[in-house]
Design a protein around this motif. Structure first.
Motif, short mmCIF file in Angstrom:
data_model
loop_
_atom_site.label_atom_id
_atom_site.label_comp_id
_atom_site.label_asym_id
_atom_site.label_seq_id
_atom_site.Cartn_x
_atom_site.Cartn_y
_atom_site.Cartn_z
N ARG A 1 0.85 -1.19 0.00
CA ARG A 1 0.00 0.00 0.00
C ARG A 1 0.88 1.24 0.00
O ARG A 1 1.99 1.23 0.55
CB ARG A 1 -0.91 0.03 1.24
N ALA A 2 0.38 2.29 -0.60
CA ALA A 2 1.04 3.60 -0.55
C ALA A 2 -0.07 4.62 -0.31
O ALA A 2 -0.89 4.88 -1.19
CB ALA A 2 1.77 3.89 -1.84
N ILE A 3 -0.10 5.15 0.91
CA ILE A 3 -1.25 5.95 1.35
C ILE A 3 -0.82 7.38 1.64
O ILE A 3 0.06 7.63 2.48
CB ILE A 3 -1.84 5.34 2.65
N MET A 4 -1.43 8.34 0.96
CA MET A 4 -1.19 9.73 1.30
C MET A 4 -1.80 10.01 2.67
O MET A 4 -2.92 9.59 2.97
CB MET A 4 -1.83 10.65 0.25
N LEU A 5 -1.04 10.69 3.54
CA LEU A 5 -1.47 10.90 4.91
C LEU A 5 -2.13 12.28 5.09
O LEU A 5 -1.70 13.26 4.47
CB LEU A 5 -0.28 10.79 5.86
N PRO A 6 -3.16 12.35 5.95
CA PRO A 6 -3.85 13.63 6.18
C PRO A 6 -3.09 14.50 7.17
O PRO A 6 -3.52 14.70 8.32
CB PRO A 6 -5.21 13.19 6.74
N VAL A 7 -1.93 14.99 6.77
CA VAL A 7 -1.11 15.83 7.65
C VAL A 7 -1.06 17.24 7.11
O VAL A 7 -1.32 17.49 5.92
CB VAL A 7 0.32 15.26 7.79
N SER A 8 -0.69 18.17 7.99
CA SER A 8 -0.72 19.58 7.62
C SER A 8 0.62 20.12 7.16
O SER A 8 0.71 21.27 6.74
CB SER A 8 -1.21 20.39 8.83
N ALA A 9 1.67 19.30 7.24
CA ALA A 9 3.01 19.76 6.83
C ALA A 9 3.90 18.55 6.58
O ALA A 9 3.64 17.46 7.08
CB ALA A 9 3.61 20.65 7.92
N PRO A 10 4.97 18.74 5.80
CA PRO A 10 5.91 17.64 5.49
C PRO A 10 6.97 17.48 6.58
O PRO A 10 8.12 17.89 6.42
CB PRO A 10 6.52 18.07 4.16
N PHE A 11 6.57 16.89 7.72
CA PHE A 11 7.46 16.76 8.87
C PHE A 11 8.68 15.89 8.55
O PHE A 11 8.62 15.01 7.70
CB PHE A 11 6.70 16.16 10.06
#
Length: 314
Positions: free
Chosen positions: A192-202
């Protein structure tokens, strides 16, 4: 055989966390009051009653998670559990590294809360909303994901942010590069390759402005050598010098959280039990997947604390 205390990172927050501790233990209540005062904000109100979108904000979630961890620590200490006597090492996942250091006496509670507020704000403002992204890649080896990141560099910054073990790696960087890397990872056999619901590229090089902000903030606070060594995120090896730890915390903003290697280091150095101090059970689950010889135990409720005290003092 020895014990380590580990401290959770962002994603382990939930509305209501720590409320049962505050109601059951005055030592826990005092932690939440001190954090509220240090931040000049009723963060505990948001923690216990929401709304969830306010708690999830990076600038709130980071000090809030630390507060729960330290509330558990203060109750353990009040019941006779001395970190330096019972625990060989501490470690924390990303922001959890600050919780670990606070628990080990490297920073005061108020300073830790303010450092994490600065860190959260700096990470959020380092990159314009929508320009960065993160994705979880499941089922590829570390070297394969590194190769995918290298392949998309002409598109933009993309690098491994977290190696969480169990075949789970998180990549971070510019939105176009991360999206291309996620698609490429799937082509190369990722489950799987899942885009994450984050607010910044930590934990990517795009966080460089936040690293500078943390350098300045860390320069201004009182730092002590921790009473037990820290297994640092970016090194996956023990560190005990306060100045060196501060520099590694700066590096950590743009560097990789090497959690798989951290747990493997514990396993290779006769650390058989990891107590996860604070909200959730994420690190306990990861420990089980990384090394079958390492046992994770989550400690975040009054009952958990009672059981931990019996075991640690027994």
């Amino acid at each position: 055989m020895s014990i380590a205390f580990t401290f959770p990172g962002q994603g382990s927050q939930s509305v209501g966390m720590g409320k049962d501790l505050a109601e059951a233990f005055p030592e826990a209540r005092a932690v939440f009051d001190e954090v509220d005062e240090a931040l000049d904000q009723k963060l505990s109100e948001i923690m216990w009653n929401g709304p969830e979108d306010q708690l999830t904000l990076t600038a709130n979630a980071q000090p809030a998670l630390m507060a729960v961890s330290m509330a558990v620590m203060r109750v353990l200490e009040a019941n006779g559990v001395r970190l330096a006597e019972k625990v060989a090492y501490v470690a924390g996942h990303s922001l959890g590294e600050y919780s670990a250091l606070c628990a080990a006496g490297a920073f005061s509670l108020s300073d830790t809360a303010r450092l994490l507020r600065t860190r959260g704000n700096a990470m959020q403002s380092a990159v314009a909303v929508g320009e960065g992204a993160m994705a979880a890649i499941i089922g590829l080896e570390h070297a394969d994901v590194e190769a995918v990141c290298a392949e998309v560099l002409p598109v933009g910054i993309c690098q491994i942010a977290n190696d969480n073990g169990g075949g789970q790696l998180v990549i971070s960087g510019s939105k176009a590069a991360v999206e291309k890397a996620a698609a490429l990872a799937s082509e190369k056999g990722a489950k799987r390759a899942i885009m994450l619901p984050v607010s910044a590229p930590f934990h990517s090089d795009l966080m460089a402005p936040a690293a500078s902000a943390m350098q300045h903030a860390l320069d201004l606070v009182t730092k002590n050598d921790p009473v037990v060594p820290l297994i640092a995120n970016v090194r996956a090896a023990p560190v005990r010098d306060a100045g060196e730890i501060a520099q590694l915390l700066v590096t950590q903003v743009t560097g990789q959280v090497r959690w798989r290697e951290t747990v493997e280091w514990f396993g290779a150095n006769d650390v058989t039990t990891l107590y996860e101090i604070g909200s959730g059970k994420v690190l306990t689950g990861l420990a089980r997947r990384i090394d079958k010889n390492v046992t994770g135990i989550a400690v975040n409720t009054p009952a958990d604390i009672e059981a931990a005290v019996k075991t640690l003092l027994g």
